[in-house]
Design a protein around this motif. Structure first.
Motif, PDB file in Angstrom:
ATOM      1  N   UNK A 246       0.836  -1.212   0.000  1.00  0.00           N
ATOM      2  CA  UNK A 246       0.000   0.000   0.000  1.00  0.00           C
ATOM      3  C   UNK A 246       0.861   1.250   0.000  1.00  0.00           C
ATOM      4  N   UNK A 247       1.984   1.176   0.717  1.00  0.00           N
ATOM      5  CA  UNK A 247       2.881   2.319   0.731  1.00  0.00           C
ATOM      6  C   UNK A 247       3.380   2.624  -0.687  1.00  0.00           C
ATOM      7  N   UNK A 248       3.667   1.573  -1.463  1.00  0.00           N
ATOM      8  CA  UNK A 248       4.110   1.796  -2.859  1.00  0.00           C
ATOM      9  C   UNK A 248       2.998   2.438  -3.686  1.00  0.00           C
ATOM     10  N   UNK A 249       1.748   2.094  -3.342  1.00  0.00           N
ATOM     11  CA  UNK A 249       0.616   2.706  -4.056  1.00  0.00           C
ATOM     12  C   UNK A 249       0.523   4.197  -3.717  1.00  0.00           C
ATOM     13  N   UNK A 250       0.704   4.533  -2.416  1.00  0.00           N
ATOM     14  CA  UNK A 250       0.632   5.947  -2.041  1.00  0.00           C
ATOM     15  C   UNK A 250       1.860   6.731  -2.517  1.00  0.00           C
ATOM     16  N   UNK A 251       2.963   6.019  -2.771  1.00  0.00           N
ATOM     17  CA  UNK A 251       4.106   6.702  -3.403  1.00  0.00           C
ATOM     18  C   UNK A 251       3.670   7.217  -4.778  1.00  0.00           C
ATOM     19  N   UNK A 252       2.853   6.430  -5.467  1.00  0.00           N
ATOM     20  CA  UNK A 252       2.264   6.898  -6.738  1.00  0.00           C
ATOM     21  C   UNK A 252       1.289   8.039  -6.483  1.00  0.00           C
ATOM     22  N   UNK A 253       0.530   7.903  -5.402  1.00  0.00           N
ATOM     23  CA  UNK A 253      -0.408   8.970  -5.049  1.00  0.00           C
ATOM     24  C   UNK A 253       0.302  10.290  -4.827  1.00  0.00           C
ATOM     25  N   UNK A 254       1.483  10.221  -4.191  1.00  0.00           N
ATOM     26  CA  UNK A 254       2.259  11.436  -3.919  1.00  0.00           C
ATOM     27  C   UNK A 254       2.774  12.084  -5.201  1.00  0.00           C
ATOM     28  N   UNK A 255       2.775  11.309  -6.287  1.00  0.00           N
ATOM     29  CA  UNK A 255       3.154  11.873  -7.593  1.00  0.00           C
ATOM     30  C   UNK A 255       1.915  12.311  -8.382  1.00  0.00           C
ATOM     31  N   UNK A 256       0.751  12.267  -7.740  1.00  0.00           N
ATOM     32  CA  UNK A 256      -0.481  12.671  -8.430  1.00  0.00           C
ATOM     33  C   UNK A 256      -1.061  11.577  -9.304  1.00  0.00           C
ATOM     34  N   UNK A 257      -0.618  10.321  -9.098  1.00  0.00           N
ATOM     35  CA  UNK A 257      -1.019   9.242 -10.002  1.00  0.00           C
ATOM     36  C   UNK A 257      -2.254   8.472  -9.520  1.00  0.00           C
ATOM     37  N   UNK A 258      -2.917   8.987  -8.459  1.00  0.00           N
ATOM     38  CA  UNK A 258      -4.171   8.362  -7.995  1.00  0.00           C
ATOM     39  C   UNK A 258      -5.290   9.405  -8.015  1.00  0.00           C
ATOM     40  N   UNK A 259      -5.187  10.354  -8.918  1.00  0.00           N
ATOM     41  CA  UNK A 259      -6.092  11.516  -8.824  1.00  0.00           C
ATOM     42  C   UNK A 259      -7.043  11.675 -10.009  1.00  0.00           C
ATOM     43  N   UNK A 260      -6.889  10.845 -11.023  1.00  0.00           N
ATOM     44  CA  UNK A 260      -7.695  11.076 -12.236  1.00  0.00           C
ATOM     45  C   UNK A 260      -9.166  10.752 -11.972  1.00  0.00           C
ATOM     46  N   UNK A 261     -10.039  11.555 -12.533  1.00  0.00           N
ATOM     47  CA  UNK A 261     -11.480  11.274 -12.477  1.00  0.00           C
ATOM     48  C   UNK A 261     -12.036  11.316 -13.895  1.00  0.00           C
ATOM     49  N   UNK A 262     -13.247  10.787 -14.061  1.00  0.00           N
ATOM     50  CA  UNK A 262     -13.872  10.824 -15.389  1.00  0.00           C
ATOM     51  C   UNK A 262     -15.384  10.857 -15.217  1.00  0.00           C
ATOM     52  N   UNK A 263     -16.081  11.032 -16.339  1.00  0.00           N
ATOM     53  CA  UNK A 263     -17.548  10.951 -16.333  1.00  0.00           C
ATOM     54  C   UNK A 263     -18.026   9.581 -16.808  1.00  0.00           C
ATOM     55  N   UNK A 264     -17.108   8.616 -16.837  1.00  0.00           N
ATOM     56  CA  UNK A 264     -17.466   7.316 -17.423  1.00  0.00           C
ATOM     57  C   UNK A 264     -18.564   6.593 -16.639  1.00  0.00           C
ATOM     58  N   UNK A 265     -18.563   6.758 -15.308  1.00  0.00           N
ATOM     59  CA  UNK A 265     -19.610   6.076 -14.533  1.00  0.00           C
ATOM     60  C   UNK A 265     -20.982   6.510 -15.036  1.00  0.00           C
ATOM     61  N   UNK A 266     -21.151   7.813 -15.232  1.00  0.00           N
ATOM     62  CA  UNK A 266     -22.448   8.327 -15.698  1.00  0.00           C
ATOM     63  C   UNK A 266     -22.754   7.842 -17.117  1.00  0.00           C
TER      64      UNK A 266
END
Ligand SMILES: NC(=O)c1ccc[n+]([C@@H]2O[C@H](COP(=O)([O-])OP(=O)(O)OC[C@H]3O[C@@H](n4cnc5c(N)ncnc54)[C@H](OP(=O)(O)O)[C@@H]3O)[C@@H](O)[C@H]2O)c1
Length: 286
Positions: A246-266
Protein backbone atom coordinates in the motif's frame (compact mmCIF):
# COMPACT_ATOMS: atom_id res chain seq x y z
CA UNK A 1 -27.32 -14.75 -22.50
CA UNK A 2 -24.99 -16.42 -20.08
CA UNK A 3 -22.82 -14.08 -17.98
CA UNK A 4 -20.00 -15.54 -15.89
CA UNK A 5 -18.51 -13.49 -13.06
CA UNK A 6 -15.19 -14.46 -11.49
CA UNK A 7 -14.29 -13.76 -7.87
CA UNK A 8 -18.02 -14.11 -7.19
CA UNK A 9 -17.52 -14.79 -3.48
CA UNK A 10 -15.24 -11.75 -3.12
CA UNK A 11 -15.98 -8.12 -2.24
CA UNK A 12 -16.34 -6.77 -5.77
CA UNK A 13 -17.46 -9.98 -7.53
CA UNK A 14 -20.19 -10.48 -4.93
CA UNK A 15 -21.48 -6.96 -5.49
CA UNK A 16 -21.36 -7.45 -9.28
CA UNK A 17 -23.62 -10.48 -8.84
CA UNK A 18 -26.03 -8.33 -6.77
CA UNK A 19 -26.09 -5.65 -9.47
CA UNK A 20 -26.41 -8.21 -12.28
CA UNK A 21 -29.57 -9.55 -10.58
CA UNK A 22 -31.15 -6.11 -11.26
CA UNK A 23 -30.37 -6.32 -14.98
CA UNK A 24 -30.53 -10.03 -15.88
CA UNK A 25 -32.36 -13.18 -14.83
CA UNK A 26 -30.72 -15.36 -12.17
CA UNK A 27 -30.69 -18.19 -14.74
CA UNK A 28 -28.42 -16.06 -16.94
CA UNK A 29 -25.73 -15.78 -14.25
CA UNK A 30 -22.88 -18.17 -13.55
CA UNK A 31 -20.77 -17.49 -10.47
CA UNK A 32 -17.20 -18.69 -10.93
CA UNK A 33 -15.79 -19.40 -7.51
CA UNK A 34 -12.37 -20.36 -6.25
CA UNK A 35 -13.65 -21.83 -2.98
CA UNK A 36 -17.10 -23.38 -3.55
CA UNK A 37 -17.68 -23.67 0.21
CA UNK A 38 -17.96 -19.84 0.31
CA UNK A 39 -20.75 -19.84 -2.30
CA UNK A 40 -23.75 -21.06 -0.26
CA UNK A 41 -25.52 -17.69 -0.46
CA UNK A 42 -25.23 -17.70 -4.24
CA UNK A 43 -26.71 -21.20 -4.44
CA UNK A 44 -29.61 -20.07 -2.25
CA UNK A 45 -30.21 -17.17 -4.69
CA UNK A 46 -30.65 -19.71 -7.49
CA UNK A 47 -27.42 -18.80 -9.20
CA UNK A 48 -25.37 -21.48 -10.92
CA UNK A 49 -22.03 -21.89 -9.17
CA UNK A 50 -19.04 -23.41 -10.92
CA UNK A 51 -15.60 -24.05 -9.42
CA UNK A 52 -12.88 -22.12 -11.26
CA UNK A 53 -9.17 -21.83 -10.53
CA UNK A 54 -7.19 -19.25 -12.51
CA UNK A 55 -4.10 -21.37 -11.99
CA UNK A 56 -5.67 -24.39 -13.70
CA UNK A 57 -6.52 -24.02 -17.40
CA UNK A 58 -8.63 -27.21 -17.47
CA UNK A 59 -10.73 -25.98 -14.52
CA UNK A 60 -11.18 -22.55 -16.13
CA UNK A 61 -12.09 -24.08 -19.49
CA UNK A 62 -14.70 -26.34 -17.90
CA UNK A 63 -16.12 -23.38 -15.95
CA UNK A 64 -16.45 -21.30 -19.13
CA UNK A 65 -18.36 -23.79 -21.28
CA UNK A 66 -21.51 -22.15 -22.68
CA UNK A 67 -20.62 -18.66 -21.39
CA UNK A 68 -21.28 -15.63 -23.64
CA UNK A 69 -19.63 -12.86 -21.61
CA UNK A 70 -16.97 -13.14 -18.91
CA UNK A 71 -16.65 -10.45 -16.24
CA UNK A 72 -13.12 -10.92 -14.91
CA UNK A 73 -12.23 -9.72 -11.42
CA UNK A 74 -8.55 -10.52 -10.78
CA UNK A 75 -7.42 -12.22 -7.58
CA UNK A 76 -5.85 -10.14 -4.86
CA UNK A 77 -2.38 -11.66 -4.93
CA UNK A 78 0.50 -9.16 -4.90
CA UNK A 79 2.65 -11.65 -6.84
CA UNK A 80 2.77 -9.95 -10.26
CA UNK A 81 3.96 -13.03 -12.14
CA UNK A 82 1.20 -15.13 -10.61
CA UNK A 83 -1.46 -12.56 -11.50
CA UNK A 84 -0.14 -12.44 -15.06
CA UNK A 85 -0.27 -16.24 -15.21
CA UNK A 86 -3.83 -16.21 -13.89
CA UNK A 87 -4.91 -13.87 -16.68
CA UNK A 88 -2.98 -15.73 -19.38
CA UNK A 89 -4.56 -19.00 -18.25
CA UNK A 90 -8.00 -17.40 -18.38
CA UNK A 91 -7.45 -16.04 -21.89
CA UNK A 92 -6.28 -19.50 -22.98
CA UNK A 93 -9.32 -21.11 -21.35
CA UNK A 94 -11.64 -18.63 -23.07
CA UNK A 95 -10.26 -19.69 -26.45
CA UNK A 96 -10.60 -23.38 -25.58
CA UNK A 97 -14.19 -22.84 -24.38
CA UNK A 98 -15.05 -20.59 -27.37
CA UNK A 99 -15.88 -17.58 -25.19
CA UNK A 100 -14.88 -14.38 -26.97
CA UNK A 101 -16.24 -11.46 -24.92
CA UNK A 102 -14.62 -10.18 -21.70
CA UNK A 103 -15.13 -7.22 -19.38
CA UNK A 104 -11.86 -6.79 -17.50
CA UNK A 105 -11.53 -5.14 -14.08
CA UNK A 106 -8.42 -2.99 -13.87
CA UNK A 107 -7.05 -0.29 -11.58
CA UNK A 108 -6.02 3.25 -12.45
CA UNK A 109 -2.51 2.96 -10.94
CA UNK A 110 -1.30 1.62 -14.27
CA UNK A 111 0.89 4.49 -15.51
CA UNK A 112 4.36 3.46 -16.68
CA UNK A 113 6.01 5.68 -14.06
CA UNK A 114 3.80 4.40 -11.24
CA UNK A 115 5.77 2.84 -8.34
CA UNK A 116 2.80 0.74 -7.13
CA UNK A 117 4.03 -2.86 -6.98
CA UNK A 118 0.99 -4.04 -8.99
CA UNK A 119 1.36 -1.39 -11.68
CA UNK A 120 3.25 -3.83 -13.99
CA UNK A 121 0.21 -6.13 -13.93
CA UNK A 122 -2.24 -3.34 -14.74
CA UNK A 123 0.06 -2.23 -17.55
CA UNK A 124 0.30 -5.77 -18.88
CA UNK A 125 -3.37 -6.76 -18.81
CA UNK A 126 -4.82 -4.37 -21.43
CA UNK A 127 -1.93 -5.16 -23.75
CA UNK A 128 -2.57 -8.90 -23.33
CA UNK A 129 -6.22 -8.27 -24.17
CA UNK A 130 -5.31 -6.13 -27.17
CA UNK A 131 -3.01 -8.88 -28.40
CA UNK A 132 -5.74 -11.52 -28.04
CA UNK A 133 -8.44 -11.91 -30.64
CA UNK A 134 -11.08 -11.40 -27.96
CA UNK A 135 -13.72 -8.68 -27.85
CA UNK A 136 -12.92 -6.79 -24.70
CA UNK A 137 -13.32 -3.70 -22.61
CA UNK A 138 -11.25 -2.51 -19.64
CA UNK A 139 -12.87 -0.72 -16.72
CA UNK A 140 -10.36 0.74 -14.28
CA UNK A 141 -11.40 1.29 -10.71
CA UNK A 142 -10.16 4.28 -8.78
CA UNK A 143 -9.61 3.70 -5.04
CA UNK A 144 -12.39 1.87 -3.25
CA UNK A 145 -14.22 4.26 -0.93
CA UNK A 146 -15.57 1.45 1.25
CA UNK A 147 -12.45 0.80 3.38
CA UNK A 148 -12.62 4.42 4.56
CA UNK A 149 -15.73 3.62 6.62
CA UNK A 150 -14.25 1.01 9.01
CA UNK A 151 -11.05 3.13 9.06
CA UNK A 152 -12.88 6.14 10.55
CA UNK A 153 -12.66 5.08 14.23
CA UNK A 154 -8.86 4.83 13.88
CA UNK A 155 -8.71 8.23 12.18
CA UNK A 156 -10.86 9.74 14.92
CA UNK A 157 -8.39 8.37 17.47
CA UNK A 158 -5.43 9.67 15.47
CA UNK A 159 -7.33 12.93 14.89
CA UNK A 160 -5.75 12.83 11.47
CA UNK A 161 -5.73 11.28 8.03
CA UNK A 162 -2.16 10.01 7.57
CA UNK A 163 -1.91 8.99 3.90
CA UNK A 164 1.60 9.90 2.67
CA UNK A 165 0.48 11.77 -0.45
CA UNK A 166 1.17 15.40 0.48
CA UNK A 167 -0.97 17.92 -1.37
CA UNK A 168 -2.03 15.53 -4.10
CA UNK A 169 -5.65 14.55 -4.67
CA UNK A 170 -7.01 11.02 -4.62
CA UNK A 171 -10.08 9.70 -6.48
CA UNK A 172 -12.53 7.10 -5.18
CA UNK A 173 -15.48 4.92 -6.22
CA UNK A 174 -17.65 2.75 -3.99
CA UNK A 175 -17.73 -1.00 -4.52
CA UNK A 176 -21.47 -0.81 -5.09
CA UNK A 177 -21.13 1.81 -7.82
CA UNK A 178 -18.18 0.04 -9.41
CA UNK A 179 -20.23 -3.16 -9.46
CA UNK A 180 -23.18 -1.29 -10.98
CA UNK A 181 -20.93 -0.10 -13.80
CA UNK A 182 -19.56 -3.61 -14.40
CA UNK A 183 -23.07 -5.07 -14.52
CA UNK A 184 -24.13 -2.42 -17.05
CA UNK A 185 -21.06 -3.09 -19.18
CA UNK A 186 -21.86 -6.81 -19.13
CA UNK A 187 -25.45 -6.42 -20.32
CA UNK A 188 -24.88 -3.54 -22.78
CA UNK A 189 -22.78 -4.84 -25.69
CA UNK A 190 -22.87 -1.39 -27.31
CA UNK A 191 -20.61 -0.16 -24.47
CA UNK A 192 -18.00 -2.87 -24.74
CA UNK A 193 -16.24 -5.27 -27.11
CA UNK A 194 -14.12 -2.69 -28.94
CA UNK A 195 -11.20 -2.25 -26.57
CA UNK A 196 -12.84 0.66 -24.76
CA UNK A 197 -11.13 1.87 -21.59
CA UNK A 198 -13.27 3.32 -18.81
CA UNK A 199 -12.28 4.94 -15.53
CA UNK A 200 -14.76 4.43 -12.69
CA UNK A 201 -14.54 7.30 -10.23
CA UNK A 202 -16.61 9.82 -8.38
CA UNK A 203 -16.84 13.17 -10.18
CA UNK A 204 -14.30 14.86 -7.93
CA UNK A 205 -10.94 13.88 -6.45
CA UNK A 206 -10.02 15.16 -2.97
CA UNK A 207 -6.92 16.52 -1.32
CA UNK A 208 -6.38 14.91 2.06
CA UNK A 209 -7.29 18.20 3.73
CA UNK A 210 -10.61 18.13 1.86
CA UNK A 211 -11.14 14.46 2.69
CA UNK A 212 -10.38 15.07 6.37
CA UNK A 213 -12.85 17.97 6.44
CA UNK A 214 -15.60 15.74 5.03
CA UNK A 215 -14.74 13.04 7.57
CA UNK A 216 -14.91 15.60 10.40
CA UNK A 217 -18.34 16.75 9.23
CA UNK A 218 -19.70 13.21 8.88
CA UNK A 219 -18.34 11.89 12.19
CA UNK A 220 -18.70 15.09 14.18
CA UNK A 221 -15.13 14.57 15.39
CA UNK A 222 -12.05 16.67 14.54
CA UNK A 223 -9.96 14.98 11.85
CA UNK A 224 -7.07 16.85 10.23
CA UNK A 225 -4.25 15.84 7.93
CA UNK A 226 -0.82 14.89 9.22
CA UNK A 227 0.91 12.74 6.60
CA UNK A 228 3.34 10.10 7.82
CA UNK A 229 6.29 9.12 5.65
CA UNK A 230 5.97 6.25 3.19
CA UNK A 231 8.18 4.11 5.44
CA UNK A 232 6.12 4.97 8.53
CA UNK A 233 2.94 4.06 6.65
CA UNK A 234 4.43 0.70 5.62
CA UNK A 235 5.51 0.03 9.22
CA UNK A 236 2.18 1.05 10.78
CA UNK A 237 0.21 -1.37 8.57
CA UNK A 238 2.83 -4.12 8.30
CA UNK A 239 0.81 -6.41 10.55
CA UNK A 240 -2.12 -6.21 8.08
CA UNK A 241 0.15 -8.00 5.60
CA UNK A 242 0.21 -5.37 2.88
CA UNK A 243 1.73 -2.25 4.47
CA UNK A 244 4.64 -2.00 2.04
CA UNK A 245 2.45 -2.72 -1.00
CA UNK A 246 0.00 0.00 0.00
CA UNK A 247 2.88 2.32 0.73
CA UNK A 248 4.11 1.80 -2.86
CA UNK A 249 0.62 2.71 -4.06
CA UNK A 250 0.63 5.95 -2.04
CA UNK A 251 4.11 6.70 -3.40
CA UNK A 252 2.26 6.90 -6.74
CA UNK A 253 -0.41 8.97 -5.05
CA UNK A 254 2.26 11.44 -3.92
CA UNK A 255 3.15 11.87 -7.59
CA UNK A 256 -0.48 12.67 -8.43
CA UNK A 257 -1.02 9.24 -10.00
CA UNK A 258 -4.17 8.36 -7.99
CA UNK A 259 -6.09 11.52 -8.82
CA UNK A 260 -7.69 11.08 -12.24
CA UNK A 261 -11.48 11.27 -12.48
CA UNK A 262 -13.87 10.82 -15.39
CA UNK A 263 -17.55 10.95 -16.33
CA UNK A 264 -17.47 7.32 -17.42
CA UNK A 265 -19.61 6.08 -14.53
CA UNK A 266 -22.45 8.33 -15.70
CA UNK A 267 -21.91 7.33 -19.35
CA UNK A 268 -22.23 3.67 -18.41
CA UNK A 269 -25.06 3.81 -15.86
CA UNK A 270 -27.01 6.93 -16.89
CA UNK A 271 -26.68 8.62 -13.49
CA UNK A 272 -24.03 10.39 -11.46
CA UNK A 273 -21.95 8.61 -8.82
CA UNK A 274 -22.25 9.56 -5.14
CA UNK A 275 -20.08 12.28 -3.75
CA UNK A 276 -17.70 11.25 -0.97
CA UNK A 277 -19.78 13.19 1.53
CA UNK A 278 -22.99 11.37 0.57
CA UNK A 279 -21.20 8.02 0.57
CA UNK A 280 -19.79 8.51 4.05
CA UNK A 281 -23.06 9.87 5.45
CA UNK A 282 -24.90 6.84 4.07
CA UNK A 283 -22.42 4.30 5.40
CA UNK A 284 -20.99 5.69 8.65
CA UNK A 285 -22.89 4.81 11.81
CA UNK A 286 -21.87 7.03 14.69
N1 LIG B 1 -9.55 -0.19 -6.24
C1 LIG B 1 -9.11 -0.46 -5.02
O1 LIG B 1 -8.95 0.43 -4.15
C2 LIG B 1 -8.83 -1.87 -4.62
C3 LIG B 1 -8.72 -2.18 -3.27
C4 LIG B 1 -8.51 -3.50 -2.92
C5 LIG B 1 -8.40 -4.46 -3.92
N2 LIG B 1 -8.50 -4.11 -5.22
C6 LIG B 1 -8.39 -5.12 -6.30
O2 LIG B 1 -9.71 -5.42 -6.76
C7 LIG B 1 -9.83 -6.82 -7.05
C8 LIG B 1 -10.99 -7.39 -6.29
O3 LIG B 1 -10.82 -7.08 -4.93
P1 LIG B 1 -11.76 -7.72 -3.84
O4 LIG B 1 -11.68 -6.84 -2.64
O5 LIG B 1 -13.08 -8.09 -4.42
O6 LIG B 1 -10.92 -9.05 -3.52
P2 LIG B 1 -11.41 -10.38 -2.85
O7 LIG B 1 -12.60 -10.15 -1.99
O8 LIG B 1 -10.22 -11.05 -2.28
O9 LIG B 1 -11.90 -11.20 -4.14
C9 LIG B 1 -11.01 -11.82 -5.00
C10 LIG B 1 -11.68 -13.07 -5.48
O10 LIG B 1 -10.75 -13.79 -6.31
C11 LIG B 1 -10.86 -15.16 -5.97
N3 LIG B 1 -9.64 -15.87 -6.33
C12 LIG B 1 -8.45 -15.85 -5.65
N4 LIG B 1 -7.59 -16.68 -6.25
C13 LIG B 1 -8.24 -17.25 -7.29
C14 LIG B 1 -7.90 -18.23 -8.25
N5 LIG B 1 -6.68 -18.80 -8.26
N6 LIG B 1 -8.82 -18.61 -9.16
C15 LIG B 1 -10.04 -18.05 -9.16
N7 LIG B 1 -10.45 -17.12 -8.29
C16 LIG B 1 -9.55 -16.74 -7.35
C17 LIG B 1 -11.11 -15.18 -4.48
O11 LIG B 1 -11.65 -16.42 -4.09
P3 LIG B 1 -11.20 -17.10 -2.69
O12 LIG B 1 -11.47 -16.09 -1.62
O13 LIG B 1 -12.08 -18.30 -2.59
O14 LIG B 1 -9.73 -17.42 -2.84
C18 LIG B 1 -12.07 -14.02 -4.34
O15 LIG B 1 -13.41 -14.42 -4.54
C19 LIG B 1 -8.48 -7.44 -6.71
O16 LIG B 1 -7.75 -7.62 -7.91
C20 LIG B 1 -7.81 -6.42 -5.82
O17 LIG B 1 -6.41 -6.42 -5.94
C21 LIG B 1 -8.72 -2.85 -5.59
Amino acid sequence: MKYAITGATGNLGGQIIEQMLKLAEPAELIALVHTPAKAQVLVEQGIAVRPADYLNVASMTQALIGVDVLVYVPSKTYDVVQRVTELQNTLQAMKLAHVDEIVFMSFFADQENNPFVMSPYYGFAPRALAASSLKYTVAKNSLYADPLVPYLPELIERQNVIYPVGNQKMAFISLEESAEAFANLAVKPQLRNHGETYLLSQKKAYTMIELAAIMSEVTGKPIGYQPVTLQEFADIYESDGDGSELSSMYAGGAKGLLSEVSNDFEKITGHQPSTMKDFLYQNYRK
